[in-house]
Motif scaffolding. Structure first.
Motif: not given
Length: 344
Positions: A70-71, A74, A115, A118-119, A122, A211, A213
């Motif tokens: 998942k990471h 992302y 993941g 999710a990215a 976001k 993870k 950003e």
């Protein structure tokens, strides 16, 4: 009892794509047609289009012994979005292509895509296409990011001016220390599988590695303050090599102040535990995905409004070369010892 494993071949390629993309919700007005046809259709309504692509290969760029899928999903999106932000642009769409061996199940790929989505959510980007194929061994990920920018507002690496301030967002070196800690625990595990990994509650530096950003907030801040960087790039291979890219492409020298380089306290503490120099980790570590940029001195008063931006030096004439001034007052030539994909 282990969970029932769903094999990829039970679905076939189209069945797999349908499963992995069935819940996409379009977020961008510019996405006219997304996944499900021969090609996506994007209309940026008179803005300029920015495109960047990146490939991540198991065993070179990531290790699945300590990287949750998942990471990884992302991060594979974020590292591409970072390149779009580094152009002073807004990412709007991505395509995602993966190749995988039969050791991966449908459930594993679902986790990876969790993941990815999710990215996307976001950062407000749409997944509009890609490809899945098999690989003989390992996992390969290729992402293309597409963004938009107002005409002629994009920022290159080659347009810094003599006298410009050199700035960086956030803090540096944390991702490298996170990787160092994960690698240490992997080695201990390989030698003594009965030992539990001890990550020493280092959530910050490990999070920076697994993870990261992208710094959309910095781009927003620069726009709010009406600051147009004169040159910009993201810090993926280490601060020193990125600074030297800007120097080379802008035909300039630089003075970098060691004491101004932002390093988090967690990074400093872990560097000392590993007998590493925190400055060296910041200069050569890489994978921080911070933004490095130059700007006019006249904008200095605006920049101090952000705690997330540090002025770390200034650009000089090319004849003066690229140097770092140490805390002890010594002057050294700045050299690139950053991560190099071709020096394994």
């Amino acid at each position: 009892m282990s969970e029932e494993r769903t094999e990829i071949n039970s679905l076939g390629e189209f069945g797999l794509i349908e499963l992995l993309t069935k819940n996409i919700e379009i977020q961008q007005a510019s996405t006219i047609l997304g996944v499900g046809d021969d090609a996506a259709v994007i209309d940026h309504f008179g803005r300029q289009t920015v495109i960047s692509t990146d490939m991540l290969v198991e065993g070179i760029h990531f290790d699945l012994m300590y990287t949750p899928l998942k990471h990884l999903g992302y991060k594979s999106v974020v590292v591409n979005l970072s390149d779009i932000y580094a152009m002073n642009a807004t990412p709007t769409q991505i395509t995602m292509s993966i190749a995988f061996s039969n050791r991966f199940s449908v459930d594993a790929l679902n986790e990876f895509y969790e993941g990815v989505y999710a990215a996307c959510e976001k950062y407000g980007v749409d997944l509009v296409g890609g490809d899945t194929t098999s690989s003989q061994k390992g996992f390969v990920i290729s992402v293309t990011a597409i963004g938009e920018v107002a005409p002629d507002k994009f920022v290159k690496r080659s347009t810094a001016q003599k006298g410009d301030l050199l700035c960086v967002s956030g803090d540096l070196g944390a991702a490298y220390l996170g990787l160092t800690l994960l690698e240490r625990e992997k080695q201990i595990y390989l030698e003594s599988p009965q030992l539990q990994p001890d990550l020493e509650n280092q959530t910050y530096i490990i999070g920076r590695q697994l993870k990261p950003e992208a710094r959309r907030d910095i781009i927003d801040f620069l726009q709010e303050q009406d600051i147009q960087p004169t040159a910009m790039m993201d810090v993926s291979d280490g601060l020193s090599s990125e600074i030297l890219h800007i120097c080379k492409q802008s035909n300039l020298g630089v003075v970098l102040y060691e004491e101004k380089i932002p390093i988090a306290s967690e990074t400093k503490e872990m560097a000392l535990k590993f007998s590493l120099d925190p400055t060296a980790a910041a200069l050569s570590g890489g994978e921080d995905y911070e933004l490095l940029f130059t700007m006019k001195q006249a904008d200095y008063d605006k920049i101090v409004l952000s705690e997330q931006i540090s002025v770390i030096g200034y650009m000089t004439d090319i004849s003066e070369g690229a140097h770092i001034l140490t805390k002890g007052g010594n002057k050294f030539k700045l050299v690139a010892q950053g991560w190099n994909a071709f020096q394994q």
